[in-house]
Write an enzyme that holds these catalytic residues in place. Sequence first.
Site, PDB file in Angstrom:
ATOM      1  N   LYS A 127       0.990  -1.384   0.039  1.00  0.00           N
ATOM      2  CA  LYS A 127      -0.015   0.092   0.010  1.00  0.00           C
ATOM      3  C   LYS A 127       0.924   1.299   0.068  1.00  0.00           C
ATOM      4  O   LYS A 127       1.694   1.314   0.662  1.00  0.00           O
ATOM      5  CB  LYS A 127      -0.837   0.011   1.270  1.00  0.00           C
ATOM      6  CG  LYS A 127      -2.304   0.767   1.107  1.00  0.00           C
ATOM      7  CD  LYS A 127      -3.014   0.142   0.158  1.00  0.00           C
ATOM      8  CE  LYS A 127      -4.411   0.630   0.138  1.00  0.00           C
ATOM      9  NZ  LYS A 127      -5.556   0.020  -0.746  1.00  0.00           N
ATOM     10  N   THR A 147      -3.490  -5.288   0.385  1.00  0.00           N
ATOM     11  CA  THR A 147      -2.923  -4.099   0.650  1.00  0.00           C
ATOM     12  C   THR A 147      -3.684  -3.231   1.674  1.00  0.00           C
ATOM     13  O   THR A 147      -3.432  -2.307   2.425  1.00  0.00           O
ATOM     14  CB  THR A 147      -2.697  -3.242  -0.675  1.00  0.00           C
ATOM     15  OG1 THR A 147      -3.968  -3.084  -1.103  1.00  0.00           O
ATOM     16  CG2 THR A 147      -1.999  -4.272  -1.654  1.00  0.00           C
ATOM     17  N   ARG A 160      29.967  33.762  -8.569  1.00  0.00           N
ATOM     18  CA  ARG A 160      28.843  33.612  -9.067  1.00  0.00           C
ATOM     19  C   ARG A 160      27.716  33.544  -7.915  1.00  0.00           C
ATOM     20  O   ARG A 160      28.005  32.990  -6.953  1.00  0.00           O
ATOM     21  CB  ARG A 160      28.889  32.312 -10.127  1.00  0.00           C
ATOM     22  CG  ARG A 160      29.197  31.125  -9.358  1.00  0.00           C
ATOM     23  CD  ARG A 160      29.140  29.665 -10.020  1.00  0.00           C
ATOM     24  NE  ARG A 160      29.340  28.676  -9.324  1.00  0.00           N
ATOM     25  CZ  ARG A 160      29.407  27.199  -9.637  1.00  0.00           C
ATOM     26  NH1 ARG A 160      28.811  27.101 -11.029  1.00  0.00           N
ATOM     27  NH2 ARG A 160      29.693  26.345  -8.960  1.00  0.00           N
ATOM     28  N   GLN A 169      30.875  20.287  -6.409  1.00  0.00           N
ATOM     29  CA  GLN A 169      31.396  18.971  -6.260  1.00  0.00           C
ATOM     30  C   GLN A 169      32.206  18.856  -4.803  1.00  0.00           C
ATOM     31  O   GLN A 169      32.077  18.137  -3.903  1.00  0.00           O
ATOM     32  CB  GLN A 169      32.500  18.486  -7.134  1.00  0.00           C
ATOM     33  CG  GLN A 169      31.761  17.770  -8.518  1.00  0.00           C
ATOM     34  CD  GLN A 169      31.504  18.831  -9.548  1.00  0.00           C
ATOM     35  OE1 GLN A 169      31.116  20.158  -9.195  1.00  0.00           O
ATOM     36  NE2 GLN A 169      31.490  18.473 -10.647  1.00  0.00           N
ATOM     37  N   HIS A 219      20.900  27.352 -12.362  1.00  0.00           N
ATOM     38  CA  HIS A 219      21.904  28.552 -12.888  1.00  0.00           C
ATOM     39  C   HIS A 219      21.123  29.960 -12.639  1.00  0.00           C
ATOM     40  O   HIS A 219      19.936  30.042 -12.931  1.00  0.00           O
ATOM     41  CB  HIS A 219      22.355  28.272 -14.124  1.00  0.00           C
ATOM     42  CG  HIS A 219      23.014  27.030 -14.583  1.00  0.00           C
ATOM     43  ND1 HIS A 219      24.271  26.759 -13.962  1.00  0.00           N
ATOM     44  CD2 HIS A 219      22.510  25.887 -15.108  1.00  0.00           C
ATOM     45  CE1 HIS A 219      24.475  25.538 -14.188  1.00  0.00           C
ATOM     46  NE2 HIS A 219      23.870  25.032 -15.007  1.00  0.00           N
TER      47      HIS A 219
END
Length: 313
Positions: free
Chosen positions: A13, A60, A189, A242, A270
């Site tokens: 379920k 279920t 940035r 990263q 971005h």
Amino acid sequence: MENSVIKSQAYGKDLVRVVRVVRHADGWQEIADYTVRCLLSGEEFGPSYTKGDNKLVVATDSQKNTVFYLAKTLPAEKVLVPEVFATEIASFMVNKYAHVTTCHVKITTKPWERMRFDNKSHPHSFYREGKESRWTEAVITKNSPPSASSLTTALTSGFYDLEVLKTTNSSFVDFWRDELATLPDMPDRVLSTRVLCQWKFVSTDVAKLQQQPFDAIYAGAKRNTLDSFANDPRAWVHASVQTTLYIMADRILNEFAAVDDVYYALPNIHYFPFDMAKFGLKNLQSDAEVYMPLADPSGYITATISRPAKGKF
């Protein structure tokens, strides 16, 4: 005659919405608000797929009822923490049904925040802001089915949709250059992402696992994520998504010994400076003040970070 074989199977379920309110004698109340998925699997369910034989199928709807039954009958402390409630549901299923080999339970919650007035927490009123969702998945498997005397629990917890943005102290330079590279170096940035973070525990002792400070680990993972993103003093950490990801995970592993590994998925949303040269205005590089957000396509950075040698838990 059918020759195909079942490679894997699970059923159950999904999207079971359940709320438990805990009322204390002094008027203080707590709430747990969950969406639950419960899946069962085992070789003996094979005939339900291949022969239409439902004799061993736990409906279920019965699984849904079990979620509500346990939400009512378990002590409050075993329901208010999603990791503990998930392991309780999974343990109940594999212990009650001999033919169930594995139970997989996922709980998602978007926590209610307690209202505060005059710097005091209200005893029974809450609000919900647009914030990240917390989730956990418990998979309990019998090591020697049908016996439930020996079980292995794999528990993964995390959060997603934590949106963060900073307007400086992020760069991306000195990357691979060839004839297909058009992106300029970006020594500074805007960096924005929607964080998915998850961490994993593995144990053969469910009771011991349930004693872990799951709420503190969740809060610590979120704190380390935000602090690494905004405040880490090491310049190299902000050289790319990263490196930021690695430091986030490394800090979680160093703070919480029970965590086996940490996974992040960080889409790079971005924000590009809008070129206004045709208007006679400078708005690139160090002159950038006006940006054009671009959700798609986005960068997508992932990694799983673990210790050099996993500790025993």
